[in-house]
Design an enzyme around this catalytic site. Structure first.
Site, PDB file in Angstrom:
ATOM      1  N   SER A 113       0.831  -1.201   0.000  1.00 40.66           N
ATOM      2  CA  SER A 113       0.000   0.000   0.000  1.00 40.66           C
ATOM      3  C   SER A 113       0.869   1.256   0.000  1.00 40.66           C
ATOM      4  O   SER A 113       0.576   2.230  -0.698  1.00 40.66           O
ATOM      5  CB  SER A 113      -0.929   0.000   1.216  1.00 40.66           C
ATOM      6  N   GLU A 157       5.602   2.480  14.635  1.00 44.45           N
ATOM      7  CA  GLU A 157       6.698   1.589  14.265  1.00 44.45           C
ATOM      8  C   GLU A 157       6.287   0.635  13.147  1.00 44.45           C
ATOM      9  O   GLU A 157       7.102   0.286  12.290  1.00 44.45           O
ATOM     10  CB  GLU A 157       7.181   0.780  15.473  1.00 44.45           C
ATOM     11  N   ARG A 217      -5.470  -0.242  17.952  1.00 45.26           N
ATOM     12  CA  ARG A 217      -5.363  -1.030  16.723  1.00 45.26           C
ATOM     13  C   ARG A 217      -5.411  -2.529  17.005  1.00 45.26           C
ATOM     14  O   ARG A 217      -5.255  -3.328  16.100  1.00 45.26           O
ATOM     15  CB  ARG A 217      -4.054  -0.681  16.002  1.00 45.26           C
TER      16      ARG A 217
END
Length: 313
Positions: free
Chosen positions: A83, A108, A145
């Site tokens: 991506s 990171e 996340r």
């Protein structure tokens, strides 16, 4: 006992300025992205750079060795790198100045994927945080996340307690979880290290892991964990196994009828157990009466349950 929804604690937005994290804000619609010269080290330059959007060379950025997350999904990184090859890094990394390099506070995963993509420079936001704030932000970002495994999450909570002397209530407030969830998470660190690794490797669920906690003997605990994995036992079957191992002389229970009423009470037991964090049994009597039994396996466990019950007064 109500857990707030819709965001994690103060979140990153509250700890980083709006212009740094909200590209839709008026001041951040067209951020001035500059290439930084790391040879300038004076205080005035550091103040000028703080909160700015910069393009920094990959070679001038280093990960934070103390961040909670230790494992990265290689397939997910490859997918993100593809991506990035196509669209670039859409969200700046959050970093802080450390001498002649920048240390990653959040992002990171994007940095690692950028390396795989062969990117030479990435956008960053430069901020100055205390060590405690750095740990908190890294923890919040990863929880948002869902990137931390259960042991990494528990270790991060423990670090906030041990190094920065935060109470469990304060930690729960920061990550928008119940105090019980934080407590149950940290209990996983009492497991044998081999059992912890099985949890990290997704050979066991957190439900299985908590069910194994009453087995204090590490070898017996590990053997039970292997049995659970090999025989594909569910959580309830694991609890029965643990009870049998701890009380081998108890008579075997009669075969369960699994009526609709039985299943309803099992659901209630599981619901109470998820709140308290310990084994719960509902003993039914006639005329909708009965009693609730809460098991504990140490004085510390009992004090934890009492403290939890007192907090809901």
């Amino acid at each position: 006992m109500t857990v707030r929804k819709g965001g994690l604690g103060r979140g990153l937005d509250a700890m980083i300025s709006e212009t740094a994290v909200n590209p839709k804000s008026a001041a951040a619609k067209k951020p001035a992205i500059r290439t930084v010269n790391t040879s300038k080290k004076d205080t005035e330059e550091k103040k000028e750079l703080e909160g700015s959007a910069l393009m920094v060379k990959m070679t001038q950025i280093e990960p934070n060795q103390s961040q909670p997350r230790k494992q990265f999904d290689e397939d997910a990184l490859l997918e993100l790198s593809e991506s990035i090859k196509q669209f670039g890094v859409l969200q700046p990394l959050l970093v802080q100045k450390k001498g002649d390099y920048y240390e990653i506070i959040a992002g990171e995963r994007r940095w690692r994927a950028s390396k795989l993509a062969g990117v030479k420079e990435v956008p960053v936001i430069v901020k100055d945080f205390t060590e405690q704030e750095t740990v908190e932000i890294s923890l919040i970002e990863n929880i948002q996340r869902e990137n931390l495994n259960p042991i990494e999450e528990a270790a991060a909570y423990k670090r906030l307690m041990d190094e920065f002397h935060l109470k469990q209530d304060a930690i729960a407030e920061r990550v928008s979880k119940s105090r019980t969830a934080v407590t149950n998470s940290m209990r996983l660190l009492k497991l044998d290290e081999r059992v912890q690794q099985m949890l990290v490797d997704e050979m066991l669920t957190t439900g299985h892991a908590r069910a194994l906690l009453p087995i204090e003997n590490k070898e017996e605990q590990y053997a039970a964990a292997v049995k659970v994995f090999d025989e594909k036992l569910n959580v309830r079957e694991t609890e029965k196994l643990v009870k049998m191992l701890l009380n081998p002389t108890d008579p075997k229970p009669e075969k369960e009828k699994n009526t609709a009423e039985d299943l309803a009470y099992e659901h209630l037991e599981e619901k109470i157990k998820s709140i308290i964090g310990s084994k719960v049994a509902i003993r039914r009597k006639n005329h909708d009466k009965g009693k609730i039994e809460i098991e504990y396996y140490s004085q510390e466990e009992l004090e934890r349950i009492v403290e939890l019950l007192e907090s809901v007064k």
